[in-house]
Write a protein that holds these residues in place. Structure first.
Motif, short mmCIF file in Angstrom:
data_model
loop_
_atom_site.label_atom_id
_atom_site.label_comp_id
_atom_site.label_asym_id
_atom_site.label_seq_id
_atom_site.Cartn_x
_atom_site.Cartn_y
_atom_site.Cartn_z
N PRO A 110 0.82 -1.21 0.00
CA PRO A 110 0.00 0.00 0.00
C PRO A 110 0.85 1.26 0.00
O PRO A 110 2.02 1.25 0.39
CB PRO A 110 -0.80 -0.10 1.31
N ILE A 111 0.25 2.36 -0.42
CA ILE A 111 0.90 3.68 -0.31
C ILE A 111 0.79 4.16 1.14
O ILE A 111 1.78 4.55 1.75
CB ILE A 111 0.25 4.68 -1.28
N GLY A 112 -0.43 4.14 1.67
CA GLY A 112 -0.63 4.39 3.10
C GLY A 112 -0.33 3.11 3.84
O GLY A 112 -1.16 2.19 3.92
N ILE A 113 0.86 3.02 4.39
CA ILE A 113 1.34 1.78 5.00
C ILE A 113 1.55 2.01 6.49
O ILE A 113 1.63 3.14 6.97
CB ILE A 113 2.65 1.34 4.29
N ASN A 114 1.67 0.94 7.23
CA ASN A 114 1.82 1.07 8.68
C ASN A 114 3.06 1.86 9.06
O ASN A 114 3.10 2.54 10.09
CB ASN A 114 1.85 -0.30 9.35
N ARG A 115 4.10 1.82 8.22
CA ARG A 115 5.36 2.46 8.57
C ARG A 115 5.62 3.79 7.85
O ARG A 115 6.76 4.18 7.68
CB ARG A 115 6.52 1.48 8.36
N ASN A 116 4.53 4.47 7.44
CA ASN A 116 4.70 5.88 7.06
C ASN A 116 5.28 6.64 8.25
O ASN A 116 4.72 6.61 9.34
CB ASN A 116 3.36 6.53 6.71
#
Length: 495
Positions: free
Chosen positions: A334-340
Motif C-alpha cells: 500500500p501507499i498508506g502503509i503502517n510504517r509511514n
C-alpha cells in the motif's frame, strides 16, 4: 528508505501553486519517530560530517533558515527530509530508487569502509541522511538546487540511488542519481503531475537540451560518454529512456513499486486510459506507466492526501476489503502503509506576500488514519506539539498520538472508519479557516518582517492547539471502540 512522491506544476493545481509532496516510510520492521522544526542559520555547521558514511563537507557561509522534518533521535544522523527555506525554495529528499547491474557495475556506489586490518577508514558518499542539510540552506531557486546537488554528487558520490525534488514558485525539478557519481534532472511540466514510487522514473530525456540550453533537462557533464562507453541506452532509434537505460524491471517492482503508480494515475486520470480488465492499457505490474500525466482536472491538497494515504480502496487489492477474491487482498504494497513516518506537502501559493506564500502540510504516522495539518513555513519556530517528538511514547506530540491512533483503528477498521473520516475532514477544514484569517490580517494590514513572523507563529500555535484537541478526541473514540472488542470482554455487568 521506501517512499512515494507526488509533484505538480503550477498549471496543474487548483490555485496555481506548485506542489511537492512525499511520504517518508521506514524500512520493513522499523518505525522512525519524526518531528517538524525550524533550523536557524546559527544551528547550521560550517563543516558537515555524515554519521553513516563519515564523509566531511565544507559548507558555504551565510546559510538560510529552513524548516525540516528530521529524525527525533540522531543516532543515524539528521535526515532533515523535507523543508522550505526563507526565500521560499523547497526540497524533499529522498525517494529511494532502483537501478540495474550494468549501471552499478560501471559506476559503483561509494560505500563507507571502516578501518580494518591496517587499512585506513574510507568515507562513503552522501545519502538521504545528508542531502537536505547540505543543499537547502544555500539555494535560491529550484534550478540552483539541482546544480548544487549535482556538483556534490559528482564530487563526493553517493552510497545509494535516490530521487530528489526541488521546488520554487515557478518550477518543480526532479533529480535522479545514476550509479555513484552520475545524475539526471528533469523539469516537471507546468500542466502535469509526476508519480514516483521507489523506482527510477524518468521515461524520456533530451540530452541536447541538458548539455545546451537546459530549459527542461540537466545532467552530469560526462553522461553521454558514460552511456556510450557502457552501452546503456536500449533504444533502436537513438532516443534516451532513462527508466530503460538506468532503472530496473524486477518481479519485486511489480509487487512493491509499480502498483502504487497505477493506483494514483487511475484515481487522478480515471478516463484517460483503461486501468482495469483484460484490455487495460496499464496494469498494477506495468513497467511503462508514464512518469508524468496531465490531470483530468486541477489537483488539490485533498487529492494529494488521498492518494498518498491509499490502500487500493475500490480495487480487489484493498487489505481492508470485505469483497472480492480474498487471495488478492493485500497482495501489493500500500501507499498508506503502517510504517509511514510522515507526509509533507509544500504548497507555494502565488500572488501572496513572500511571508505568506509557503504552506507546509504535515502528517505523521500511517496516512490511512492521520490528518493533514497546514503550517506557515516562514517562521522561526514550530509548535511544541509538532517539534517535541522523542523516543518516549506520549500523546503530548503529534507523531506518537498518530502512531497510537493508527494502531488502534487498524485493528477495528470497520468500527473506527467513521471516526477517522470525520477527524480527517475536521482538521483541514479548521486549518483552512485559520489560514484564511491570517492571510487577510497580514496581507490587508501591510504587516512585514518580524511582525509578520510573530503573527504566523501565532497562527501555527492556534492550528497546533486545534489539531491536538481533535486528535485527542478521536483517540478517545477509537480507544473506546477497540476496548469494546477486547477478547476478554463479557456482557454481564457487576451492577
Amino acid at each position: 528508505m521506501s517512499c512515494t512522491t507526488i509533484l505538480a506544476g503550477k498549471k496543474a493545481t487548483y490555485d496555481g501553486s506548485t506542489f511537492a509532496a512525499r511520504n517518508e516510510d521506514s524500512g520493513s520492521g522499523s518505525f522512525m519517530p519524526k518531528k517538524f522544526i525550524v533550523v536557524s542559520p546559527s544551528e547550521q555547521p560550517g563543516k558537515y560530517r555524515s554519521v553513516l558514511s563519515h564523509v566531511e563537507i565544507e559548507l558555504p557561509e551565510h546559510p538560510m533558515r529552513y524548516t525540516a522534518m528530521p529524525n527525533a533521535t540522531e543516532k543515524e544522523g539528521i535526515w532533515a527530509a523535507a523543508g522550505v527555506n526563507e526565500v521560499n525554495v523547497s526540497m524533499t529528499a529522498t525517494e529511494t530508487i532502483t537501478s540495474n547491474e550494468r549501471v552499478l557495475g560501471a559506476d559503483p556506489l561509494v560505500r563507507y569502509l571502516p578501518e580494518k586490518d591496517g587499512q585506513e577508514e574510507q568515507a562513503g558518499g552522501i545519502g538521504e541522511e545528508d542531502i537536505v542539510s547540505i543543499t537547502l540552506p544555500y539555494i535560491r531557486s529550484a534550478r540552483e538546487g539541482v546544480e548544487r546537488l549535482g556538483m556534490l554528487l559528482e564530487k563526493y558520490g553517493t552510497y545509494e540511488m535516490n530521487g530528489i525534488a526541488f521546488q520554487d514558485m515557478e518550477e518543480v525539478w526532479w533529480l535522479e542519481t545514476i550509479g555513484g557519481h552520475h545524475w539526471i534532472a528533469k523539469r516537471v511540466p507546468d500542466d502535469a503531475y509526476v508519480i514516483m514510487p521507489n523506482q527510477l522514473g524518468i521515461d524520456s530525456f533530451d540530452l541536447a537540451d541538458a548539455l545546451g540550453e537546459k530549459k527542461a533537462h540537466m545532467c552530469s557533464a560526462d553522461l553521454p560518454r558514460f552511456i556510450e562507453e557502457n552501452h546503456l541506452s536500449l533504444s533502436f532509434d537513438g532516443t534516451l529512456n532513462p527508466r530503460e537505460a538506468f532503472g530496473s524491471h524486477s518481479d519485486a517492482d511489480h509487487i512493491y513499486n509499480t502498483p502504487r503508480a497505477w493506483f494514483i494515475a487511475r484515481y487522478l486520470n480515471p478516463h484517460s486510459f483503461r486501468w482495469d480488465g483484460e484490455n487495460a492499457d496499464f496494469r498494477p505490474e506495468s513497467d511503462d506507466i508514464p512518469w508524468s500525466f496531465v490531470p483530468e482536472r486541477k489537483l488539490t491538497v485533498e487529492d494529494v492526501k488521498y492518494v498518498l494515504s491509499a490502500h487500493f480502496q475500490g480495487t480487489p487489492y484493498d487489505p481492508y476489503a470485505k469483497y472480492g477474491d480474498p487471495a488478492k487482498r493485500g497482495c501489493f504494497r500500500p501507499i498508506g502503509i503502517n510504517r509511514n513516518n510522515f507526509l509533507s506537502l509544500v504548497q507555494l501559493r502565488p500572488s501572496l506576500l513572500p511571508e505568506l506564500c509557503a504552506i507546509e502540510w504535515v502528517a505523521f504516522g500511517s496516512n490511512v488514519f492521520n490528518a493533514f495539518v497546514p503550517f506557515y513555513a516562514n517562521v522561526n519556530r514550530t509548535p511544541d506539539y509538532m517539534a517535541n517528538t522523542g523516543e518516549r511514547v506520549t500523546t503530548e506530540n503529534f507523531y506518537w498520538a498518530n502512531r497510537l491512533l493508527g494502531a488502534l483503528a487498524d485493528a477495528q477498521f470497520s468500527l473506527c472508519k467513521s471516526h477517522i473520516e470525520r477527524y480527517q475532514a475536521a482538521v483541514p477544514i479548521e486549518g483552512y479557516r485559520i489560514l484564511h484569517e491570517y492571510d487577510e490580517r497580514i496581507g490587508a494590514g501591510d504587516v512585514r518582517g518580524g511582525d509578520a513572523v510573530k503573527l504566523l507563529e501565532e497562527a501555527n500555535e492556534r492550528i497546533a492547539v486545534m489539531v491536538q484537541e481533535k486528535t485527542d478526541d478521536t483517540l478517545d473514540k477509537v480507544l473506546y471502540e477497540a476496548s469494546c472488542q477486547m477478547k476478554n470482554g463479557f456482557s454481564r455487568s457487576d451492577a
